[in-house]
Scaffold this motif. Sequence first.
Motif, PDB file in Angstrom:
ATOM      1  N   ARG A  46       0.843  -1.186   0.000  1.00 54.76           N
ATOM      2  CA  ARG A  46       0.000   0.000   0.000  1.00 54.76           C
ATOM      3  C   ARG A  46       0.881   1.238   0.000  1.00 54.76           C
ATOM      4  O   ARG A  46       2.081   1.169   0.266  1.00 54.76           O
ATOM      5  CB  ARG A  46      -0.900   0.038   1.243  1.00 54.76           C
ATOM      6  N   ARG A  47       0.249   2.373  -0.239  1.00 51.82           N
ATOM      7  CA  ARG A  47       0.993   3.614  -0.211  1.00 51.82           C
ATOM      8  C   ARG A  47       0.841   4.332   1.122  1.00 51.82           C
ATOM      9  O   ARG A  47       1.728   5.065   1.549  1.00 51.82           O
ATOM     10  CB  ARG A  47       0.535   4.538  -1.335  1.00 51.82           C
ATOM     11  N   ILE A  48      -0.270   4.186   1.803  1.00 52.07           N
ATOM     12  CA  ILE A  48      -0.561   4.999   2.979  1.00 52.07           C
ATOM     13  C   ILE A  48      -0.527   4.162   4.246  1.00 52.07           C
ATOM     14  O   ILE A  48      -0.729   2.952   4.210  1.00 52.07           O
ATOM     15  CB  ILE A  48      -1.927   5.688   2.857  1.00 52.07           C
ATOM     16  N   PRO A  49      -0.285   4.784   5.393  1.00 52.28           N
ATOM     17  CA  PRO A  49      -0.324   4.064   6.664  1.00 52.28           C
ATOM     18  C   PRO A  49      -1.744   3.683   7.030  1.00 52.28           C
ATOM     19  O   PRO A  49      -2.706   4.199   6.479  1.00 52.28           O
ATOM     20  CB  PRO A  49       0.254   5.065   7.667  1.00 52.28           C
ATOM     21  N   VAL A  50      -1.882   2.790   8.001  1.00 49.17           N
ATOM     22  CA  VAL A  50      -3.196   2.320   8.411  1.00 49.17           C
ATOM     23  C   VAL A  50      -3.568   2.871   9.773  1.00 49.17           C
ATOM     24  O   VAL A  50      -4.441   3.706   9.905  1.00 49.17           O
ATOM     25  CB  VAL A  50      -3.244   0.775   8.409  1.00 49.17           C
ATOM     26  N   ALA A  51      -2.891   2.447  10.811  1.00 51.20           N
ATOM     27  CA  ALA A  51      -3.217   2.906  12.166  1.00 51.20           C
ATOM     28  C   ALA A  51      -2.218   3.968  12.595  1.00 51.20           C
ATOM     29  O   ALA A  51      -1.044   3.684  12.764  1.00 51.20           O
ATOM     30  CB  ALA A  51      -3.200   1.741  13.145  1.00 51.20           C
ATOM     31  N   THR A  52      -2.681   5.206  12.754  1.00 53.54           N
ATOM     32  CA  THR A  52      -1.800   6.299  13.139  1.00 53.54           C
ATOM     33  C   THR A  52      -2.497   7.185  14.153  1.00 53.54           C
ATOM     34  O   THR A  52      -3.726   7.203  14.238  1.00 53.54           O
ATOM     35  CB  THR A  52      -1.436   7.169  11.922  1.00 53.54           C
ATOM     36  N   PRO A  53      -1.734   7.974  14.917  1.00 56.96           N
ATOM     37  CA  PRO A  53      -2.375   8.939  15.812  1.00 56.96           C
ATOM     38  C   PRO A  53      -3.279   9.912  15.062  1.00 56.96           C
ATOM     39  O   PRO A  53      -4.338  10.284  15.552  1.00 56.96           O
ATOM     40  CB  PRO A  53      -1.177   9.652  16.453  1.00 56.96           C
ATOM     41  N   ASP A  54      -2.866  10.335  13.862  1.00 52.98           N
ATOM     42  CA  ASP A  54      -3.722  11.229  13.081  1.00 52.98           C
ATOM     43  C   ASP A  54      -5.037  10.548  12.725  1.00 52.98           C
ATOM     44  O   ASP A  54      -6.111  11.147  12.798  1.00 52.98           O
ATOM     45  CB  ASP A  54      -3.004  11.661  11.795  1.00 52.98           C
ATOM     46  N   GLY A  55      -4.928   9.283  12.303  1.00 59.48           N
ATOM     47  CA  GLY A  55      -6.145   8.548  11.961  1.00 59.48           C
ATOM     48  C   GLY A  55      -7.033   8.342  13.169  1.00 59.48           C
ATOM     49  O   GLY A  55      -8.264   8.443  13.086  1.00 59.48           O
ATOM     50  N   PHE A  56      -6.431   8.060  14.316  1.00 61.33           N
ATOM     51  CA  PHE A  56      -7.201   7.902  15.550  1.00 61.33           C
ATOM     52  C   PHE A  56      -7.912   9.199  15.902  1.00 61.33           C
ATOM     53  O   PHE A  56      -9.076   9.212  16.292  1.00 61.33           O
ATOM     54  CB  PHE A  56      -6.268   7.487  16.693  1.00 61.33           C
ATOM     55  N   TRP A  57      -7.204  10.300  15.755  1.00 61.58           N
ATOM     56  CA  TRP A  57      -7.791  11.606  16.064  1.00 61.58           C
ATOM     57  C   TRP A  57      -9.042  11.847  15.225  1.00 61.58           C
ATOM     58  O   TRP A  57     -10.096  12.218  15.741  1.00 61.58           O
ATOM     59  CB  TRP A  57      -6.737  12.669  15.784  1.00 61.58           C
ATOM     60  N   SER A  58      -8.920  11.631  13.911  1.00 61.82           N
ATOM     61  CA  SER A  58     -10.052  11.867  13.015  1.00 61.82           C
ATOM     62  C   SER A  58     -11.199  10.913  13.320  1.00 61.82           C
ATOM     63  O   SER A  58     -12.369  11.307  13.347  1.00 61.82           O
ATOM     64  CB  SER A  58      -9.608  11.695  11.553  1.00 61.82           C
ATOM     65  N   TRP A  59     -10.856   9.642  13.552  1.00 59.08           N
ATOM     66  CA  TRP A  59     -11.893   8.649  13.806  1.00 59.08           C
ATOM     67  C   TRP A  59     -12.606   8.958  15.122  1.00 59.08           C
ATOM     68  O   TRP A  59     -13.842   8.909  15.208  1.00 59.08           O
ATOM     69  CB  TRP A  59     -11.285   7.251  13.859  1.00 59.08           C
ATOM     70  N   ALA A  60     -11.832   9.270  16.155  1.00 56.57           N
ATOM     71  CA  ALA A  60     -12.442   9.536  17.454  1.00 56.57           C
ATOM     72  C   ALA A  60     -13.328  10.775  17.401  1.00 56.57           C
ATOM     73  O   ALA A  60     -14.394  10.822  18.015  1.00 56.57           O
ATOM     74  CB  ALA A  60     -11.348   9.709  18.517  1.00 56.57           C
ATOM     75  N   TRP A  61     -12.888  11.778  16.666  1.00 55.02           N
ATOM     76  CA  TRP A  61     -13.692  12.999  16.556  1.00 55.02           C
ATOM     77  C   TRP A  61     -15.024  12.711  15.874  1.00 55.02           C
ATOM     78  O   TRP A  61     -16.059  13.256  16.236  1.00 55.02           O
ATOM     79  CB  TRP A  61     -12.918  14.053  15.779  1.00 55.02           C
ATOM     80  N   SER A  62     -15.000  11.831  14.860  1.00 55.86           N
ATOM     81  CA  SER A  62     -16.215  11.527  14.112  1.00 55.86           C
ATOM     82  C   SER A  62     -17.131  10.555  14.850  1.00 55.86           C
ATOM     83  O   SER A  62     -18.350  10.641  14.737  1.00 55.86           O
ATOM     84  CB  SER A  62     -15.847  10.928  12.744  1.00 55.86           C
ATOM     85  N   ASN A  63     -16.541   9.623  15.625  1.00 59.06           N
ATOM     86  CA  ASN A  63     -17.329   8.534  16.177  1.00 59.06           C
ATOM     87  C   ASN A  63     -17.513   8.575  17.691  1.00 59.06           C
ATOM     88  O   ASN A  63     -18.438   7.963  18.208  1.00 59.06           O
ATOM     89  CB  ASN A  63     -16.683   7.189  15.805  1.00 59.06           C
ATOM     90  N   MET A  64     -16.600   9.257  18.401  1.00 60.35           N
ATOM     91  CA  MET A  64     -16.645   9.215  19.858  1.00 60.35           C
ATOM     92  C   MET A  64     -16.649  10.623  20.449  1.00 60.35           C
ATOM     93  O   MET A  64     -16.242  10.825  21.579  1.00 60.35           O
ATOM     94  CB  MET A  64     -15.437   8.434  20.395  1.00 60.35           C
ATOM     95  N   SER A  65     -17.084  11.623  19.680  1.00 56.66           N
ATOM     96  CA  SER A  65     -16.948  13.007  20.127  1.00 56.66           C
ATOM     97  C   SER A  65     -17.700  13.276  21.417  1.00 56.66           C
ATOM     98  O   SER A  65     -17.239  14.005  22.288  1.00 56.66           O
ATOM     99  CB  SER A  65     -17.415  13.960  19.030  1.00 56.66           C
ATOM    100  N   GLU A  66     -18.909  12.698  21.577  1.00 58.13           N
ATOM    101  CA  GLU A  66     -19.687  12.962  22.792  1.00 58.13           C
ATOM    102  C   GLU A  66     -18.962  12.450  24.028  1.00 58.13           C
ATOM    103  O   GLU A  66     -18.975  13.075  25.085  1.00 58.13           O
ATOM    104  CB  GLU A  66     -21.069  12.309  22.678  1.00 58.13           C
ATOM    105  N   GLU A  67     -18.319  11.270  23.884  1.00 58.47           N
ATOM    106  CA  GLU A  67     -17.606  10.695  25.019  1.00 58.47           C
ATOM    107  C   GLU A  67     -16.360  11.490  25.369  1.00 58.47           C
ATOM    108  O   GLU A  67     -15.913  11.483  26.514  1.00 58.47           O
ATOM    109  CB  GLU A  67     -17.215   9.239  24.703  1.00 58.47           C
TER     110      GLU A  67
END
Length: 393
Positions: free
Chosen positions: A213-234
Amino acid sequence: MRFSEYYNIPTTPEDDWFDTFMPADTKLFVDPFLIWERTEGQWASAHDHLIDFFEMVFDLVKKSGGNTSSVSWRQSKKLLLFPEPFEFCLGVAESSPMGIGSGACLQRDMLEGVKVATGLGMSRVAHMEMLNLFQGGMGVDRLSDMTCNILKSYFIAYTQEVCRRHHVPMREFDVTNAEWNKDYCRWVSKKCELPVNPAINRPLILTPASFLRRIPVATPDGFWSWAWSNMSEELRGDLAFDIARNVERREKAKLARENPDVAALYLKALEEEPKNPYPIHDDPDMLVHWYEAGAELAENSPLSFVPEREADFGKFVEVVVDCFRHSIEDQDGWQILWGEKRGREERISQALFRSSVIHYCRANDIDLSGEADAGRGPGRLQVLAWLVSSCTR
């Protein structure tokens, strides 16, 4: 020159290996998630093999009790120092497959990631990417280096099978980190039969194209974006999370450490996402087929002048640059520099020019090797690439 070109291998649809460009790295990376999808054959046990490695490291860190002077801690440090797996010719090096691997700084950060994970009560690592998530300093190339080192014995066996099938000659080489030993908690270097990479006179190891692949999979940046979209209330109660939208990766990694339950959900979400390897055949980012494209440009615009003595070299450079310009401007070569709805990066024009020069020189029996006394400085090919980058801006 590619592996198939040098060894005169007629590839078929049954061949799933990536046809490596041997003189330099290709900007693709081994993605461990893509390996996990193989549930049959020789790769079926690869996931467990990698997890076993990190369980070994976890056990050593737990035994050390955080004492950096203990034997267990020192042994874990040795295990987490990964040399550049130059045999794969993957990564970001422009002029050679010989990269730098993971240094002492990254080793320290990985150990900190293991220490944090064990402190959070984790007795094993379900995914090696978790270390990246918790320490924040690991790029995709280092993640790939780790995978290639830990699973090197699998890739060696795969390469040997390909070579036997196509009658490719192999030589015996001393291979660093050829395997690891769980009983003695150490890396094992051993002699292995592998094909030679003529560009560096060192061993070559192949990988299935479907692992790249060309891009990374699990990264702090990816976690940040995912958490903001999916866990923002928590997480909105955390002021640092709510306002620090553009913080450094290590701060994002700190958030992951402080919210291990959310991090676990993030990794699980990644596991459930469809994983697609880089489309090597279509090559939308021109990471692979620049070599063949440059050869076509050179064929369509043959040289009008060939140097016969050293004093002619300056004129030769001018003619090569002009032929490349002619190919791009007057023979529709510009289309190669245009991706989907936008122009390609400048490095693509440099790569195409590099390939054109390779083929011009090869066709006219001109030596393209770097100057013998140039050390790590630029050889003639690098000088020519600089010239064309100046001419095409």
